[in-house]
Design an enzyme around this catalytic site. Structure first.
Site, PDB file in Angstrom:
ATOM      1  N   HIS A  56       0.845  -1.197   0.000  1.00  0.00           N
ATOM      2  CA  HIS A  56       0.000   0.000   0.000  1.00  0.00           C
ATOM      3  C   HIS A  56       0.881   1.248   0.000  1.00  0.00           C
ATOM      4  O   HIS A  56       2.049   1.199   0.434  1.00  0.00           O
ATOM      5  CB  HIS A  56      -0.893   0.017   1.231  1.00  0.00           C
ATOM      6  CG  HIS A  56      -1.982  -1.007   1.203  1.00  0.00           C
ATOM      7  ND1 HIS A  56      -3.051  -0.956   2.061  1.00  0.00           N
ATOM      8  CD2 HIS A  56      -2.170  -2.107   0.444  1.00  0.00           C
ATOM      9  CE1 HIS A  56      -3.856  -1.973   1.827  1.00  0.00           C
ATOM     10  NE2 HIS A  56      -3.340  -2.695   0.838  1.00  0.00           N
ATOM     11  N   GLU A  58       0.920   3.819   1.909  1.00  0.00           N
ATOM     12  CA  GLU A  58       1.424   4.200   3.227  1.00  0.00           C
ATOM     13  C   GLU A  58       2.636   3.362   3.633  1.00  0.00           C
ATOM     14  O   GLU A  58       3.608   3.897   4.181  1.00  0.00           O
ATOM     15  CB  GLU A  58       0.334   4.031   4.297  1.00  0.00           C
ATOM     16  CG  GLU A  58      -0.885   4.896   4.065  1.00  0.00           C
ATOM     17  CD  GLU A  58      -2.003   4.182   3.320  1.00  0.00           C
ATOM     18  OE1 GLU A  58      -3.180   4.450   3.610  1.00  0.00           O
ATOM     19  OE2 GLU A  58      -1.704   3.346   2.427  1.00  0.00           O
ATOM     20  N   CYS A  86      -5.969   1.939   5.971  1.00  0.00           N
ATOM     21  CA  CYS A  86      -6.625   0.714   6.424  1.00  0.00           C
ATOM     22  C   CYS A  86      -6.011   0.291   7.754  1.00  0.00           C
ATOM     23  O   CYS A  86      -5.061   0.901   8.239  1.00  0.00           O
ATOM     24  CB  CYS A  86      -6.479  -0.389   5.375  1.00  0.00           C
ATOM     25  SG  CYS A  86      -4.787  -1.032   5.237  1.00  0.00           S
ATOM     26  N   CYS A  89      -2.233  -0.489   7.495  1.00  0.00           N
ATOM     27  CA  CYS A  89      -1.405   0.710   7.390  1.00  0.00           C
ATOM     28  C   CYS A  89      -1.410   1.502   8.691  1.00  0.00           C
ATOM     29  O   CYS A  89      -0.379   2.060   9.079  1.00  0.00           O
ATOM     30  CB  CYS A  89      -1.872   1.565   6.217  1.00  0.00           C
ATOM     31  SG  CYS A  89      -1.553   0.765   4.632  1.00  0.00           S
TER      32      CYS A  89
END
Length: 147
Positions: A56, A58, A86, A89
């Site tokens: 992801h 992040e 999420c 993260c």
């Protein structure tokens, strides 16, 4: 004199990263990490390209910022991310001890906010709504085109 470097400026930089993700067929989420009004890391989703569900924006940004700083903690840093992190993260951001997280639009289905910020480090300030419309639009357009 007012500094050109503010939340909107940095969120626009995160949106540029989201554009890069979209152009690669990735879910269009972008992130930048800032220290002392300087972008020290830029990232976007790479889950498809890397065949890695943890890639992801992040996570990529935390890794790049830690590499830049030569340290595992991101104290003194702010992450700007186009979509609410999420749970995965949020956990990574917790362990990074980042000072501040600024996200554009909420993720009602998968966002960490469903847990009232309990997933973030107690010292981390979380704010949202910066360029929320722009951040939501890129996501909506992406998924409309996918269907």
């Amino acid at each position: 004199m007012i500094s050109p470097f503010n939340d909107e400026y940095f969120m626009k930089q995160a949106l540029h990263e989201a554009d890069k993700a979209r152009d690669k067929g990735e879910v269009p989420v972008g992130a930048v990490v800032v220290a002392n009004n300087q972008i020290i890391a830029r990232a976007h989703n790479l889950t498809e390209q890397l065949n890695d569900v943890t890639a992801h924006a992040e996570i990529q940004a935390v890794t790049a910022a830690a590499d830049f700083l030569g340290a595992k903690y991101l104290t003194g840093c702010t992450m700007y991310v186009t979509v609410e992190p999420c749970v995965m993260c949020a956990g990574a951001l917790y362990w990074s001890q980042i000072d501040k997280i600024v996200f554009g639009t909420r993720d009602e289905k998968r966002g960490a906010g469903r847990f009232q910020n309990e997933l973030y480090h107690p010292k981390t300030l979380v704010t949202n709504g910066i360029l929320a419309h722009d951040c939501a639009q890129i996501m909506k357009a992406f998924f409309i085109n996918k269907r």
